[in-house]
Design a protein around this motif. Structure first.
Motif, short mmCIF file in Angstrom:
data_model
loop_
_atom_site.label_atom_id
_atom_site.label_comp_id
_atom_site.label_asym_id
_atom_site.label_seq_id
_atom_site.Cartn_x
_atom_site.Cartn_y
_atom_site.Cartn_z
N ASP A 229 1.11 -16.55 -25.31
CA ASP A 229 2.34 -16.64 -26.08
C ASP A 229 2.57 -15.30 -26.79
OD1 ASP A 229 3.40 -17.31 -29.09
OD2 ASP A 229 4.42 -18.49 -27.54
N PRO A 230 3.71 -14.64 -26.54
CA PRO A 230 3.93 -13.30 -27.11
C PRO A 230 3.79 -13.25 -28.63
CG PRO A 230 5.55 -13.74 -25.41
CD PRO A 230 4.82 -15.03 -25.63
N ALA A 231 4.36 -14.22 -29.33
CA ALA A 231 4.29 -14.19 -30.79
C ALA A 231 2.85 -14.39 -31.27
CB ALA A 231 5.20 -15.27 -31.38
N ALA A 232 2.13 -15.30 -30.64
CA ALA A 232 0.74 -15.54 -31.04
C ALA A 232 -0.12 -14.32 -30.76
CB ALA A 232 0.19 -16.77 -30.31
N LYS A 233 0.07 -13.73 -29.58
CA LYS A 233 -0.78 -12.59 -29.20
C LYS A 233 -0.54 -11.37 -30.10
CE LYS A 233 -2.99 -10.43 -25.33
NZ LYS A 233 -3.06 -10.27 -23.89
N ALA A 234 0.70 -11.21 -30.55
CA ALA A 234 1.01 -10.07 -31.42
C ALA A 234 0.23 -10.11 -32.74
CB ALA A 234 2.51 -10.02 -31.70
N HIS A 235 -0.23 -11.29 -33.15
CA HIS A 235 -0.99 -11.41 -34.39
C HIS A 235 -2.41 -10.88 -34.27
CE1 HIS A 235 1.88 -13.51 -36.88
NE2 HIS A 235 2.17 -14.28 -35.85
N TRP A 236 -2.97 -10.88 -33.07
CA TRP A 236 -4.38 -10.49 -32.96
C TRP A 236 -4.64 -9.34 -31.99
CZ3 TRP A 236 -7.04 -10.82 -28.37
CH2 TRP A 236 -6.47 -11.61 -27.37
N PHE A 237 -3.77 -9.14 -31.00
CA PHE A 237 -3.98 -8.06 -30.02
C PHE A 237 -3.19 -6.85 -30.49
CE2 PHE A 237 -3.36 -5.81 -25.98
CZ PHE A 237 -4.68 -5.71 -25.58
N ARG A 238 -3.85 -6.04 -31.31
CA ARG A 238 -3.20 -4.88 -31.93
C ARG A 238 -4.28 -3.87 -32.29
NH1 ARG A 238 -4.62 -6.03 -37.09
NH2 ARG A 238 -4.75 -8.21 -37.66
N GLY A 239 -3.83 -2.72 -32.68
CA GLY A 239 -4.75 -1.68 -33.09
C GLY A 239 -5.19 -1.86 -34.53
N PRO A 240 -6.08 -0.98 -34.99
CA PRO A 240 -6.53 -1.04 -36.38
C PRO A 240 -5.40 -0.68 -37.34
CG PRO A 240 -7.46 0.87 -35.26
CD PRO A 240 -6.70 0.09 -34.23
N SER A 241 -5.63 -0.85 -38.63
CA SER A 241 -4.57 -0.71 -39.63
C SER A 241 -3.90 0.66 -39.63
CB SER A 241 -5.12 -1.03 -41.02
OG SER A 241 -6.17 -0.14 -41.36
N GLU A 242 -4.63 1.72 -39.31
CA GLU A 242 -4.02 3.06 -39.33
C GLU A 242 -3.15 3.33 -38.10
OE1 GLU A 242 -8.19 3.61 -37.58
OE2 GLU A 242 -7.28 2.37 -39.12
N TRP A 243 -3.21 2.48 -37.10
CA TRP A 243 -2.44 2.60 -35.87
C TRP A 243 -1.14 1.85 -36.04
CZ3 TRP A 243 -0.92 -1.10 -32.21
CH2 TRP A 243 -0.59 -0.64 -30.94
N LYS A 244 -0.02 2.43 -35.63
CA LYS A 244 1.29 1.79 -35.81
C LYS A 244 1.91 1.49 -34.45
CE LYS A 244 0.88 2.12 -40.17
NZ LYS A 244 0.10 1.07 -40.75
N GLU A 245 2.17 0.21 -34.21
CA GLU A 245 2.79 -0.23 -32.95
C GLU A 245 4.20 0.34 -32.82
OE1 GLU A 245 4.59 -4.39 -31.46
OE2 GLU A 245 2.48 -4.47 -32.05
N THR A 246 4.53 0.85 -31.61
CA THR A 246 5.87 1.36 -31.35
C THR A 246 6.59 0.59 -30.24
OG1 THR A 246 5.05 3.05 -29.83
CG2 THR A 246 5.28 3.69 -32.16
N ALA A 247 5.85 -0.11 -29.38
CA ALA A 247 6.47 -0.90 -28.30
C ALA A 247 5.50 -1.97 -27.85
CB ALA A 247 6.86 -0.01 -27.13
N ARG A 248 6.04 -3.14 -27.48
CA ARG A 248 5.22 -4.25 -27.00
C ARG A 248 6.07 -5.09 -26.05
NH1 ARG A 248 0.84 -7.46 -28.80
NH2 ARG A 248 0.62 -6.17 -30.64
N GLU A 249 5.46 -5.51 -24.93
CA GLU A 249 6.12 -6.47 -24.04
C GLU A 249 5.05 -7.29 -23.33
OE1 GLU A 249 7.35 -4.72 -19.85
OE2 GLU A 249 7.97 -3.32 -21.44
N LEU A 250 5.40 -8.54 -23.01
CA LEU A 250 4.49 -9.43 -22.31
C LEU A 250 5.30 -10.29 -21.35
CD1 LEU A 250 1.76 -10.80 -21.78
CD2 LEU A 250 2.15 -12.21 -23.81
N ASP A 251 5.05 -10.11 -20.07
CA ASP A 251 5.64 -10.90 -19.00
C ASP A 251 4.49 -11.67 -18.37
OD1 ASP A 251 7.00 -11.98 -16.83
OD2 ASP A 251 7.20 -10.06 -15.78
N PHE A 252 4.20 -12.84 -18.95
CA PHE A 252 3.00 -13.58 -18.57
C PHE A 252 3.25 -14.44 -17.34
CE2 PHE A 252 -0.08 -17.00 -18.71
CZ PHE A 252 -1.24 -16.25 -18.70
N ARG A 253 2.82 -13.93 -16.20
CA ARG A 253 2.88 -14.61 -14.90
C ARG A 253 2.04 -13.78 -13.95
NH1 ARG A 253 6.29 -11.60 -11.63
NH2 ARG A 253 7.52 -10.12 -12.81
N VAL A 254 1.61 -14.37 -12.84
CA VAL A 254 0.89 -13.58 -11.83
C VAL A 254 1.85 -12.47 -11.37
CG1 VAL A 254 -0.12 -13.60 -9.53
CG2 VAL A 254 -0.62 -15.46 -11.13
N GLY A 255 1.38 -11.26 -11.42
CA GLY A 255 2.21 -10.09 -11.11
C GLY A 255 2.95 -9.54 -12.31
N GLY A 256 2.94 -10.26 -13.42
CA GLY A 256 3.62 -9.81 -14.63
C GLY A 256 2.82 -8.74 -15.34
#
Length: 157
Positions: free
Chosen positions: A30-57
């Protein structure tokens, strides 16, 4: 001239979570759930994220470190067995340089009322990049944050 090299490494991390496989699996897909834990450490700042969860995604995550260095994660899903298994490959870049390519397998197994998760990664580190155990350490940090994220998810999944 670039020094070309390929150094291999692998590791397996096993963890038990207090939640059933369906909920732990949902936290990965689930994209919203994964964004809570799959991230860099506090000094790292996310600039882009996408998740197309399917075989081949694909899944992509990009962020910036202090000083401007950029890291890029680009994954492709090859095998998905809901609530049981994920198999994906991914490469990592620092700025425009590919530093590694990996094959990862995540298995979710019932353990009483909870889940026994097994994460195995086989990596090749490229052209002089020295991992020094950092990949395993980073994965352990992700899996610790997963535990914290699961505590905040609705128990119904």
């Amino acid at each position: 001239m670039t020094n070309r090299s390929a150094e291999h490494g692998s590791f397996t991390i096993e963890r038990t979570y207090d939640w059933p496989p369906a909920l732990v699996f949902k936290a990965w897909v689930d994209p919203a759930a994964k964004a809570h834990w799959f991230r860099g450490p506090s000094e790292w700042k996310e600039t882009a994220r996408e998740l197309d969860f399917r075989v081949g995604g694909r899944e992509r995550l990009t962020g910036a470190w202090p000083g401007g260095r950029m890291s890029h994660y680009d994954a492709r899903y090859w095998d998905i067995v809901p609530n049981q298994r994920l198999v994906f490959t991914y490469d990592m870049h620092v700025d425009d340089k590919r530093i590694s390519v990996s094959l990862a397998t995540v298995q979710f197994k019932s353990a009483g009322a909870g889940t026994r998760l097994s994460f195995t990664e086989q990596a090749v580190f490229l052209d002089g990049f020295v991992d020094g155990g950092g990949r395993e350490q980073g994965t352990r940090a992700h899996l610790e944050r997963l535990d914290e994220a699961l505590k905040r998810m609705p128990a119904t999944g």
